[in-house]
Structure formats: structure tokens, C-alpha cells
Motif scaffolding. Structure first.
Motif, mmCIF file in Angstrom:
data_model
loop_
_atom_site.group_PDB
_atom_site.id
_atom_site.type_symbol
_atom_site.label_atom_id
_atom_site.label_comp_id
_atom_site.label_asym_id
_atom_site.label_seq_id
_atom_site.Cartn_x
_atom_site.Cartn_y
_atom_site.Cartn_z
ATOM 1 N N TRP A 183 30.599 -27.200 41.707
ATOM 2 C CA TRP A 183 30.328 -27.102 43.203
ATOM 3 C C TRP A 183 28.911 -26.963 43.447
ATOM 4 O O TRP A 183 28.302 -26.058 42.835
ATOM 5 N N GLU A 184 28.608 -27.504 44.614
ATOM 6 C CA GLU A 184 27.196 -27.401 45.165
ATOM 7 C C GLU A 184 27.512 -27.381 46.644
ATOM 8 O O GLU A 184 27.925 -28.376 47.203
ATOM 9 N N LYS A 185 26.603 -26.517 47.355
ATOM 10 C CA LYS A 185 26.762 -26.712 49.048
ATOM 11 C C LYS A 185 25.617 -26.096 49.495
ATOM 12 O O LYS A 185 25.029 -25.015 49.345
ATOM 13 N N LYS A 186 24.816 -27.024 50.472
ATOM 14 C CA LYS A 186 23.665 -26.632 51.074
ATOM 15 C C LYS A 186 23.839 -27.266 52.492
ATOM 16 O O LYS A 186 24.009 -28.720 52.600
ATOM 17 N N SER A 187 24.122 -26.687 53.544
ATOM 18 C CA SER A 187 24.413 -26.871 54.733
ATOM 19 C C SER A 187 23.328 -28.069 55.301
ATOM 20 O O SER A 187 23.560 -28.944 56.034
ATOM 21 N N ASP A 188 22.401 -27.525 55.318
ATOM 22 C CA ASP A 188 20.709 -28.129 55.689
ATOM 23 C C ASP A 188 19.645 -27.816 55.172
ATOM 24 O O ASP A 188 19.702 -26.947 54.200
#
Length: 122
Positions: free
Chosen positions: A33-38
Motif C-alpha cells: 500500500w502507498e498513499k500520498k495525498s498531494d
């Protein structure tokens, strides 16, 4: 005694591409899983290898240069796998610990130490 809980370390990284090169390309982990909003937000990433799950972030509040103790079986084979990849980072020789386990230390590009340890069976 709590038996249905786990502890998962969060390791500090400063370069996502370099982290993936080390953990995925060199050590054989998979991105779960990987997450970066902006562009300005922190990255959060979960990587796994067999039973090992590690969290990663570039968030400033996470301590740099952490250490993680990892129980592992098949350590000699895994060390061979890593050495075949000719890693540019530190992979220590296998050693016998005072508590009679086989151990190997790996230091990632960000100074985090992974101490793999396998009970010695004679």
C-alpha cells in the motif's frame, strides 16, 4: 497475555524511489500500500516480505535511524539471496548471538537497522 495483536515499526525514509530500490528491488519486499495525498503531503507506504510487514514515511515526527528486530527462518538462504544482488548497503555476516541465535544485520540507505534473527538448532 495479549496474543492477537502485532507491533509494526514505522521507519523514516527521505527518498521514496531510493527506498523502493533498496527494499523492493534489492531485498525482495513487495509494496502492499502507498498513499500520498498531494505534492506537499507525507508519503505512507507498507511493504512486506513473507511474514515481515514494515511501514515507511517521510513524516518529520518519525525518528530517524531506527532498529527493528525480525524473527526469521531460512536466514542463510536469505543472506545468499541478498549477496547475489550485490547490495551497495551494509549486509553483515551471519553471527551467533549470546542467546544462541543466528543473526544478520542490514542497514538501509536511511540508517535504519534490520536485525534478522533465527533460533539456532545445533
Amino acid at each position: 497475555m495479549i496474543t492477537d495483536q502485532r507491533v509494526i515499526p514505522i521507519l523514516k525514509i527521505v527518498d521514496v524511489i531510493r527506498a523502493k530500490e533498496f527494499y523492493v528491488d534489492m531485498m525482495g519486499f513487495e509494496v502492499e500500500w502507498e498513499k500520498k495525498s498531494d505534492e506537499k503531503s507525507s508519503i505512507y507506504m507498507i511493504l512486506s516480505y513473507k511474514h515481515i510487514i514494515l511501514y515507511f514515511t517521510d513524516y518529520d515526527e518519525v525518528a530517524s535511524e531506527s532498529s527493528v528486530f525480525i524473527e526469521f527462518s531460512g536466514l542463510k538462504e536469505y543472506q545468499g539471496f541478498l549477496l547475489e544482488r550485490k547490495a551497495e548497503y551494509m549486509i553483515a555476516d551471519l553471527n551467533m548471538t549470546p542467546w544462541e541465535s543466528l543473526s544478520m544485520e542490514v542497514v538501509d540507505p536511511f540508517g535504519n537497522k534490520l536485525l534478522f534473527c533465527e533460533p539456532f538448532n545445533g
